[in-house]
Design a protein around this motif. Structure first.
Motif, short mmCIF file in Angstrom:
data_model
loop_
_atom_site.label_atom_id
_atom_site.label_comp_id
_atom_site.label_asym_id
_atom_site.label_seq_id
_atom_site.Cartn_x
_atom_site.Cartn_y
_atom_site.Cartn_z
N GLY A 32 0.79 -1.22 0.00
CA GLY A 32 0.00 0.00 0.00
C GLY A 32 0.82 1.27 0.00
N LEU A 33 0.08 2.37 -0.05
CA LEU A 33 0.65 3.72 -0.01
C LEU A 33 0.07 4.45 1.18
CD1 LEU A 33 0.04 4.64 -3.76
CD2 LEU A 33 2.20 3.88 -2.74
N ALA A 149 -2.47 3.72 15.79
CA ALA A 149 -3.75 3.04 15.59
C ALA A 149 -4.27 3.42 14.22
CB ALA A 149 -4.74 3.43 16.68
N GLY A 150 -5.25 2.67 13.75
CA GLY A 150 -5.84 2.99 12.46
C GLY A 150 -7.15 2.28 12.24
N TYR A 151 -7.84 2.73 11.21
CA TYR A 151 -9.13 2.16 10.82
C TYR A 151 -9.16 2.06 9.30
CZ TYR A 151 -14.11 1.56 10.06
OH TYR A 151 -15.33 1.07 9.65
N GLY A 156 -10.45 -0.44 1.05
CA GLY A 156 -9.00 -0.43 1.16
C GLY A 156 -8.41 0.88 1.64
N PHE A 157 -9.24 1.92 1.77
CA PHE A 157 -8.77 3.20 2.30
C PHE A 157 -8.82 3.16 3.81
CE2 PHE A 157 -9.87 4.61 -1.97
CZ PHE A 157 -8.79 5.42 -2.26
N GLY A 187 -2.79 10.59 8.97
CA GLY A 187 -2.81 10.49 7.52
C GLY A 187 -3.79 9.47 7.00
N ILE A 188 -3.67 9.22 5.71
CA ILE A 188 -4.51 8.25 5.03
C ILE A 188 -3.62 7.16 4.44
CG2 ILE A 188 -6.39 9.86 4.53
CD1 ILE A 188 -5.25 10.09 1.68
N ALA A 189 -4.20 6.00 4.23
CA ALA A 189 -3.47 4.88 3.64
C ALA A 189 -4.40 4.16 2.68
CB ALA A 189 -3.02 3.93 4.74
N TYR A 190 -3.78 3.46 1.74
CA TYR A 190 -4.55 2.66 0.80
C TYR A 190 -3.84 1.32 0.60
CZ TYR A 190 -6.90 0.96 -3.33
OH TYR A 190 -7.61 0.17 -4.20
#
Length: 192
Positions: A32-33, A149-151, A156-157, A187-190
């Motif tokens: 991912g990015l 942490a993340g969601y 996929g985003f 930030g964001i991830a994909y």
């Protein structure tokens, strides 16, 4: 220079491990990015937070149950502003290699922790009219510990947050108190 090669070798080894895991694991490795905002400072009485950016690539490698390993390669803009004169800025640009162990609380929610190895690619003190090279003042390597942490949404985003506490002194040949980086990222991830 040796530390840069060590970091690159660790990243290459981790990514090749990721490819081996993909072939043998029921859950596939996902690449991912990610990108976002850094809020960075240093542990000095005359420093205050400075905004920057980060961005890069990662591999998410399932290892067991709800656990996965996520090595990353990121550009990360760090540094600080001068508290008394905000026009004076310390810009420390790094290539960072975080290696996070992630635990999925729910399928879409994770917690993470792990080391971050950073190699300086630019070190400058800037004001409104001048930019001075600070290579001889600041170390070229920084080691820190990240917690985050993340969601992830179904497409996929995802959104991520992370705090990285620097553990090494960033001042070259320091005789006084250690000066360390401190970094908050959102930030964001994909995931592909």
């Amino acid at each position: 220079m040796k530390k840069l090669f060590l970091g690159l070798a660790m990243s290459a080894g981790t990514l090749s491990f990721a490819q081996e895991q993909a072939a043998s694991s029921a859950s596939p490795v996902r690449f991912g990015l990610k990108a976002g905002l850094n809020v960075a400072t240093i542990s000095s009485d005359d420093a205050k937070a400075k905004a920057g950016i980060y961005g890069g690539v990662f591999a998410n490698i399932p290892v067991a149950g709800n656990f996965s390993l996520q090595p990353e390669v990121l550009y990360s803009g760090m540094g600080a502003k001068n508290k008394d004169n905000p026009g004076i800025r310390l810009n420390l640009d790094y290539i960072s290699f975080p290696v996070m162990v992630q635990y999925n609380i729910y399928p879409a929610v994770f917690l993470e922790a792990g080391p971050q190895f950073s190699f300086a690619i630019d070190k400058r003190v800037k004001n409104d009219t001048r930019s001075m090279d600070a290579t001889r003042v600041y170390n070229g390597f920084d080691f820190g510990l990240g917690l985050g942490a993340g969601y992830y949404f179904e497409q996929g985003f995802g959104v991520t947050v992370r705090y990285v506490a620097g553990l090494t002194n960033i001042i070259e040949n320091s005789q006084g108190d250690a000066i360390r980086n401190s970094l908050f990222q959102v930030g964001i991830a994909y995931k592909f």
